[in-house]
Design an enzyme around this catalytic site. Structure first.
Site, PDB file in Angstrom:
ATOM      1  N   HIS A  46      37.245  50.632  42.888  1.00  0.00           N
ATOM      2  CA  HIS A  46      38.082  50.366  44.074  1.00  0.00           C
ATOM      3  C   HIS A  46      39.049  49.235  43.733  1.00  0.00           C
ATOM      4  O   HIS A  46      38.903  48.588  42.694  1.00  0.00           O
ATOM      5  CB  HIS A  46      37.194  49.935  45.258  1.00  0.00           C
ATOM      6  CG  HIS A  46      36.473  48.652  44.978  1.00  0.00           C
ATOM      7  ND1 HIS A  46      35.215  48.620  44.406  1.00  0.00           N
ATOM      8  CD2 HIS A  46      36.845  47.352  45.122  1.00  0.00           C
ATOM      9  CE1 HIS A  46      34.850  47.367  44.226  1.00  0.00           C
ATOM     10  NE2 HIS A  46      35.816  46.565  44.643  1.00  0.00           N
ATOM     11  N   HIS A 133      43.994  45.371  40.968  1.00  0.00           N
ATOM     12  CA  HIS A 133      43.289  45.837  39.763  1.00  0.00           C
ATOM     13  C   HIS A 133      42.001  46.543  40.165  1.00  0.00           C
ATOM     14  O   HIS A 133      41.457  46.291  41.241  1.00  0.00           O
ATOM     15  CB  HIS A 133      42.961  44.653  38.837  1.00  0.00           C
ATOM     16  CG  HIS A 133      42.006  43.686  39.438  1.00  0.00           C
ATOM     17  ND1 HIS A 133      42.392  42.683  40.309  1.00  0.00           N
ATOM     18  CD2 HIS A 133      40.653  43.577  39.343  1.00  0.00           C
ATOM     19  CE1 HIS A 133      41.338  42.005  40.696  1.00  0.00           C
ATOM     20  NE2 HIS A 133      40.264  42.527  40.138  1.00  0.00           N
TER      21      HIS A 133
HETATM   22  P1  2AM Z   1      37.122  42.521  41.753  1.00  0.00           P
HETATM   23  O1  2AM Z   1      36.082  43.354  41.094  1.00  0.00           O
HETATM   24  O2  2AM Z   1      38.326  43.279  42.116  1.00  0.00           O
HETATM   25  O3  2AM Z   1      37.405  41.241  41.032  1.00  0.00           O
HETATM   26  C1  2AM Z   1      33.159  43.557  45.806  1.00  0.00           C
HETATM   27  O4  2AM Z   1      32.110  42.752  45.382  1.00  0.00           O
HETATM   28  C2  2AM Z   1      34.448  43.088  45.222  1.00  0.00           C
HETATM   29  O5  2AM Z   1      34.732  41.798  45.680  1.00  0.00           O
HETATM   30  C3  2AM Z   1      34.388  43.022  43.728  1.00  0.00           C
HETATM   31  O6  2AM Z   1      34.899  44.222  43.204  1.00  0.00           O
HETATM   32  C4  2AM Z   1      35.211  41.811  43.381  1.00  0.00           C
HETATM   33  O7  2AM Z   1      36.544  42.160  43.145  1.00  0.00           O
HETATM   34  C5  2AM Z   1      35.224  40.999  44.635  1.00  0.00           C
HETATM   35  N1  2AM Z   1      34.394  39.806  44.513  1.00  0.00           N
HETATM   36  C6  2AM Z   1      33.071  39.757  44.342  1.00  0.00           C
HETATM   37  N2  2AM Z   1      32.649  38.490  44.298  1.00  0.00           N
HETATM   38  C7  2AM Z   1      33.738  37.710  44.450  1.00  0.00           C
HETATM   39  C8  2AM Z   1      33.962  36.320  44.507  1.00  0.00           C
HETATM   40  N3  2AM Z   1      32.963  35.445  44.416  1.00  0.00           N
HETATM   41  N4  2AM Z   1      35.231  35.882  44.683  1.00  0.00           N
HETATM   42  C9  2AM Z   1      36.245  36.740  44.794  1.00  0.00           C
HETATM   43  N5  2AM Z   1      36.095  38.091  44.737  1.00  0.00           N
HETATM   44  C10 2AM Z   1      34.858  38.564  44.571  1.00  0.00           C
END
Ligand code: 2AM
Length: 188
Positions: A46, A133
């Protein structure tokens, strides 16, 4: 005594089956080059717009209002996935991703509106720039992926973004379980 129940949430753009399968397929050439990492299951690929973390249940209705309002202000748009990249940098990669070479103005506008809205609800500002991304893998230790990224044939996929999703995420040992809480069509 009131019990505050919380839920782990993020706003995202979901991708169609074909785009997810195509991105996963295009990343196969990189799979052998990653030493210790966790690959995101193809059904979970996603584009995160805004991670919210653990959120009290009382904030869900205003977050739903924000999603409805933000999505009504934009029309559907295209997002290209034509490069691989790594955060924080290819030479010290912790996250491998697929994304667009050229910044997407509609994506940036949607992310900006959501950022304004969540800050108005009391969330601290997001410090990471909103760079669209799809996370493909998370590496346990930083790895120099610059040579692998230079050699891998880039992905070449286009996604038609026509809705915005508020997603709940349950962390489980076998991997996260994502459940859409609400989904809005762009343009209302
Ligand atoms: P990303 O993979 O696009 O970086 C669901 O967990 C989504 O939230 C993940 O795909 C991640 O995005 C984002 N995410 C998870 N933990 C996070 C954090 N601590 N800070 C910012 N984005 C986070």
């Amino acid at each position: 005594m009131a019990i505050i129940v919380s839920v782990r949430l993020f706003y995202c753009v979901e991708l169609g089956d074909d785009v997810r399968a195509g991105i996963a397929r295009s990343a196969r050439s990189l799979q052998a080059r990653i030493r210790a990492g966790t690959w995101v299951a193809p059904e979970n690929l996603h584009v995160t717009l805004r991670f919210l973390g653990e959120v009290g249940e009382d904030l869900v209705p205003p977050l739903e209002e924000l999603g409805a309002e933000a999505s009504s202000q934009l029309t559907p748009f295209e997002l290209r996935f034509d490069r691989f990249g790594a955060f924080p940098s290819p030479s010290r990669a912790r996250v491998l991703w697929a994304g667009p070479t050229v910044d997407s103005a509609p994506f940036a506008a949607l992310a900006h509106r959501i950022e304004e809205g969540v800050q108005a609800l009391g969330f601290p500002p997001e410090r990471r720039p909103a760079h669209p991304h799809v996370t493909l893998a998370r590496l346990r230790v930083p790895q120099d992926l610059a040579p692998a990224l230079a050699e891998a044939p880039p992905p070449d996929l286009q996604a038609w973004v026509d809705d915005l999703t508020l997603m709940a995420s349950e962390l489980r040992p076998e991997g996260p379980l994502y459940t859409p809480l609400a989904r809005w069509s762009l343009g209302g």
